[in-house]
Scaffold this active site. Structure first.
Site, short mmCIF file in Angstrom:
data_model
loop_
_atom_site.label_atom_id
_atom_site.label_comp_id
_atom_site.label_asym_id
_atom_site.label_seq_id
_atom_site.Cartn_x
_atom_site.Cartn_y
_atom_site.Cartn_z
N GLY A 131 0.68 -1.16 0.04
CA GLY A 131 0.01 0.09 -0.13
C GLY A 131 0.99 1.27 -0.07
O GLY A 131 1.95 1.11 -0.45
N ASN A 132 0.53 2.48 0.75
CA ASN A 132 1.33 3.41 0.63
C ASN A 132 2.49 3.09 1.60
O ASN A 132 3.57 3.39 1.15
CB ASN A 132 0.68 4.55 1.28
CG ASN A 132 -0.17 5.39 0.35
OD1 ASN A 132 0.25 5.66 -0.82
ND2 ASN A 132 -1.69 5.83 0.84
N GLY A 133 2.18 2.35 2.82
CA GLY A 133 2.97 1.73 3.46
C GLY A 133 3.35 0.34 2.84
O GLY A 133 2.34 -0.09 2.46
N ARG A 183 8.64 6.61 1.47
CA ARG A 183 9.67 6.06 2.71
C ARG A 183 10.59 5.38 1.77
O ARG A 183 10.31 4.57 0.83
CB ARG A 183 9.04 5.21 3.48
CG ARG A 183 8.18 5.93 4.67
CD ARG A 183 7.53 4.79 5.62
NE ARG A 183 6.05 5.32 5.64
CZ ARG A 183 5.32 4.42 6.24
NH1 ARG A 183 5.62 3.27 6.49
NH2 ARG A 183 4.08 4.68 6.16
N GLU A 193 -8.29 -5.87 7.74
CA GLU A 193 -8.02 -5.76 8.85
C GLU A 193 -8.81 -5.77 9.86
O GLU A 193 -9.20 -6.01 11.06
CB GLU A 193 -6.91 -4.42 9.09
CG GLU A 193 -5.65 -4.97 8.41
CD GLU A 193 -5.04 -3.63 7.90
OE1 GLU A 193 -5.38 -3.12 6.93
OE2 GLU A 193 -3.95 -3.40 8.63
P1 ADP Z 1 -2.57 2.61 2.89
O1 ADP Z 1 -1.10 2.24 3.12
O2 ADP Z 1 -2.67 4.25 2.75
O3 ADP Z 1 -3.78 2.00 3.61
P2 ADP Z 1 -3.65 1.67 0.36
O4 ADP Z 1 -3.52 0.09 0.83
O5 ADP Z 1 -4.90 2.09 0.34
O6 ADP Z 1 -2.67 2.51 1.31
O7 ADP Z 1 -2.67 1.73 -0.96
C1 ADP Z 1 -2.55 3.07 -1.71
C2 ADP Z 1 -1.73 2.69 -2.96
O8 ADP Z 1 -2.55 1.86 -3.67
C3 ADP Z 1 -1.60 4.00 -3.77
O9 ADP Z 1 -0.31 4.00 -3.97
C4 ADP Z 1 -2.54 4.01 -4.83
O10 ADP Z 1 -2.07 4.41 -5.94
C5 ADP Z 1 -2.43 2.48 -5.08
N1 ADP Z 1 -3.64 1.98 -5.95
C6 ADP Z 1 -4.89 1.96 -5.74
N2 ADP Z 1 -5.55 1.78 -6.66
C7 ADP Z 1 -4.70 1.48 -7.85
C8 ADP Z 1 -4.86 0.93 -9.07
N3 ADP Z 1 -5.98 0.77 -9.68
N4 ADP Z 1 -3.55 0.66 -9.73
C9 ADP Z 1 -2.26 0.70 -9.38
N5 ADP Z 1 -2.36 1.40 -7.99
C10 ADP Z 1 -3.55 1.64 -7.29
#
Ligand code: ADP
Length: 399
Positions: free
Chosen positions: A210-212, A241, A384
């Protein structure tokens, strides 16, 4: 039993209400910009459309108060009174070495969480505040804390210790803790289910991207290693990061750029990762778009990202001494076929064979590997909140 799940951040708050008779989600939502101009609540009951309430929420207490008003409100509510909510499950980031599983909150637990503030200064204070406010506003409901670090408490010493003089571990608790534990636990259990085998028998590598982002090696349902460490900065390249770095780079850059500790921490946490390399964005969709249009720095960021995940998978296959499945989850893992394909590239020697047609899927459980692949590649959306609700129910039932 109805359970409210709360994930309280410094300026945001996510919530879900579960009916545990069938684990259905009655309502979910989030509050953003708590304490900032423009705060609002986004709420959804069942399958209905989202509603947005824009109002001033200067504190977490006003935010949770609005969540409660909405949940009992005639228009979009799901309970007649908050007395119907038997328990609140709270996501808490850091429990240090104190808790290896979820726990009912009492004064001792609160004390332990406060002691962990030093280890997670950005996360634990709002988590603690969420518990305090809910206890005040919903005095009849039991509170349960579910920790991000708990699942990784099974790591052996050889995996969790850093090669520093041991006195720093003993004096200050400097060691690998690992994060995203609730997610790694959920998807590794689902992976065993999808493989049709008992959790105790399977070896899986779970990639929470994800972002992390972090990778975990899970052997028979127990985490034996994970890429995040003392803080969530270590390991994979993330949105902003840096992940793994020669520690000597830190003092060198501080010296060269005349930075203090706060500035270097800010750089490593907020300005590095795919954002720092691509110079475009931390959002994968934007970087993938830019790379497709020929932006070479964006492509470089992606290549570095894929390579780091692949390298961890190789390392963890060795740590596990075998492998049944690789799991992809979280925003990027669930939504980017390119990331999954590129990460799995060159892993054929380990028995990984991605079926490119099956890989063209987003956001739902699927086996993405060819029929005869020795190591399965699985897409499993993380949940989660469901784990938090289940742990909360289990603890309340047994008390
Ligand atoms: P967090 O750690 O904030 O919970 P998430 O699990 O929501 O993060 O993931 C966010 C990431 O997922 C972002 O970098 C976003 O670009 C990526 N993301 C969401 N939808 C897509 C997609 N269709 N294709 C590629 N990346 C995606």
């Amino acid at each position: 039993m109805k359970i409210l799940v709360i994930n309280c951040g410094s300026s945001s708050l996510k919530y879900q209400v579960f009916d545990m008779s069938d684990e259905s989600v009655l309502a979910k939502g989030l509050v953003e910009k708590i304490g900032l101009p423009g705060s609002f609540l986004k709420h959804r009951r069942g399958d209905e459309d989202n509603i947005i309430v824009e109002t001033d929420m200067p504190t977490h207490e006003t935010a949770i108060g609005l969540v409660i008003d909405t949940l009992v409100g005639l228009a979009h509510g799901v309970v007649k009174s908050m007395d119907e909510i038997e328990a609140v499950g709270h996501r808490v980031v850091h429990a240090g070495e104190k808790y290896a599983c979820s726990t009912i909150v009492n004064d001792d637990v609160m004390q332990a969480l406060r002691q962990c503030i030093e280890l997670a200064p950005l996360h634990n204070p709002p988590n603690i505040m969420g518990i305090e406010v809910c206890t005040k506003l919903m005095p009849k409901a039991k509170s349960v804390a579910v920790f991000d670090t708990a699942f990784h408490q099974t790591m052996p010493q050889a995996a969790y210790l850093y090669a520093l003089p041991l006195e720093f571990y003993r004096k200050y608790g400097v060691r690998r803790y690992g994060f995203h534990g609730t997610s790694h636990r959920y998807v590794s259990e689902r992976a065993a289910h999808m493989l049709g085998r008992p959790v105790s028998e399977v070896k899986v590598i779970t990639c929470h991207l994800g972002n992390g982002a972090s990778v975990a090696a899970v052997d028979g349902g127990r985490s034996i290693d994970t890429s995040m460490g003392f803080t969530p900065l270590e390991g994979l390249i993330m949105g902003t990061r840096s992940g793994d770095l020669d520690p000597a780079v830190v003092p060198y850059l501080m010296y060269k750029e005349n930075m203090n500790t706060e500035e270097i921490c800010n750089l490593l946490n907020k300005k590095c990762g795919v954002m720092g390399v691509s110079g475009v964005s931390s959002d994968f969709r934007v970087i993938e778009d830019a790379a497709a249009k020929g932006n070479q720095q964006a492509q470089l960021a992606l290549d570095m990202y894929y390579y780091r995940v692949r390298k961890y998978i190789g390392a963890y296959a060795a740590a596990l001494g075998g492998l049944d499945a690789i799991v992809f989850t979280a925003g990027i893992g669930e939504n980017s076929p390119e990331v999954r394909a590129e990460v799995c590239k060159h892993l054929g020697f380990m028995g990984v064979e991605l079926d490119l047609a099956k890989n063209r899927v987003r956001g739902k459980e699927a086996d993405l590997s060819t029929e005869n692949a020795k190591v399965k590649v699985l897409l499993i959306p993380t949940n989660e909140e469901l784990i938090i609700a289940r742990d909360t129910k289990g603890l309340v039932d047994s008390h």
